[in-house]
Enzyme design. Structure first.
Site, short mmCIF file in Angstrom:
data_model
loop_
_atom_site.label_atom_id
_atom_site.label_comp_id
_atom_site.label_asym_id
_atom_site.label_seq_id
_atom_site.Cartn_x
_atom_site.Cartn_y
_atom_site.Cartn_z
N LYS A 75 19.62 -42.33 -37.48
CA LYS A 75 20.65 -42.53 -38.11
C LYS A 75 22.08 -42.53 -37.17
O LYS A 75 23.65 -42.75 -37.65
CB LYS A 75 20.92 -40.98 -39.12
N ASP A 112 26.01 -40.02 -47.47
CA ASP A 112 25.92 -38.76 -47.99
C ASP A 112 26.18 -38.07 -48.90
O ASP A 112 27.29 -37.12 -49.50
CB ASP A 112 25.20 -38.35 -46.67
#
Ligand code: NAP
Length: 278
Positions: free
Chosen positions: A69, A106
């Site tokens: 990420k 997220d």
């Protein structure tokens, strides 16, 4: 059926555990699209080549998961300011001209899961206690601040990490030592567990809820198990609880829309599919 075959997937290492294919392939079928969403096991040393290969292969984009990420950001042509603040991306959208845009959904997914559980929820109704200062906590903190949270008590086993986040994100975040986690719950409106404690294979979170008002919402972003010992404890004393499944489902929605052009719905069918896979 749509004429164009659209492909996307998730890059991670390992990636076999990812539930994202279940979610996206369900929507592809539901909306009668022509496309597929796969798993791409990409070793860290191959990340750059894999990301650069997206447009060469004609993919619409991909999700990025552990451990890529943060690293993946440097291979984007443009990174959304929200993702820049988090310092990580979980979604790549390949543009018509082949360039790559990076996003992090997220935090959006997390806030949506709270609003789904409690439509009137607001970030500024009282202190928020966040346990943990890892990758997921970063995304949630940025989202909470953007949503208007003014008092966040951040507690992490390693105090330095919480202090560094408080320094980076500003005075609305107060870093406190892990030993103060029980008392830090006093007057809180929302408690969030972003540590891995309570996940299958790890011990339960060591936390006494006595100081927490019963009006507070208690959220655990873990989804294996669906009801962690923390949520069970909270439920028994009358707190509203939110598990990690909603975050997982809702973070997928903006990515699907960007790749397939349809705003997908988070239905009970998807929750059931995921629960059956846990
Ligand atoms: P991470 O970056 O590795 O962070 C782990 C956090 O847990 C750190 O704050 C760490 O503290 C803390 N921790 C580890 N062992 C501990 C212990 N024995 N006692 C107290 N704290 C401890 O992981 P992450 O990516 O943020 O993920 C955290 C959790 O969220 C995982 O369970 C993951 O499955 C879940 N998650 C769910 C979703 C969803 O969609 N629902 C999305 C992302 C993540 P230190 O800093 O002291 O090590």
């Amino acid at each position: 059926m749509n004429e164009q075959f659209i492909m996307a997937g998730v890059m991670g290492w390992p990636v076999a555990h990812s539930r994202s294919p279940l979610i996206h392939n369900h929507w592809i079928k539901k909306y009668q699209l022509s496309g597929a969403y796969g798993r791409f096991p990409v070793e860290p040393k191959n990340l750059e080549a894999a990301i650069r290969g997206l447009s060469a292969l004609g993919l619409a984009g991909c999700n990025i998961t552990i451990p890529h990420k943060v690293e993946a950001m440097q291979y984007m042509d443009w990174v959304d300011p929200h993702a820049q603040k988090i310092g990580a991306i979980n979604t790549v959208v390949v543009q018509a001209n082949g360039t790559r845009h990076g996003y992090n959904n997220d935090g959006f997914g997390y806030l949506q899961s709270l609003k789904e559980a409690h439509a009137q929820w607001r970030a500024d109704t009282g202190p928020v206690v966040v346990l943990g200062a890892g990758g997921a906590a970063r995304a949630i903190l940025v989202a909470l601040l953007q949503e208007g949270a003014t008092e966040i008590r951040l507690l992490n086993r390693t105090l330095d990490k919480a202090q560094a986040l408080a320094q980076e994100f500003g005075p609305s975040i107060q870093a406190l030592p892990w030993s103060q986690r029980h008392e830090a719950l006093a007057q809180a409106a929302l408690l969030i567990n972003t540590t891995n404690q309570g996940m299958h294979g790890t011990p339960a979170l060591d936390l006494a809820l006595d100081e927490l008002p019963t009006t507070a919402m208690v959220s655990d972003i873990i989804y294996t198990p669906l009801v962690t010992p923390l949520l069970e404890q909270a439920r028994q004393r009358g707190n509203t609880t939110v598990n990690g499944l909603g975050m997982l489902i809702h973070q997928a929605r903006p990515a699907f829309e960007a790749w397939f052009g349809i705003k997908p719905a988070a239905t009970s069918e998807i929750s059931d599919l995921l629960i059956a896979s846990l």
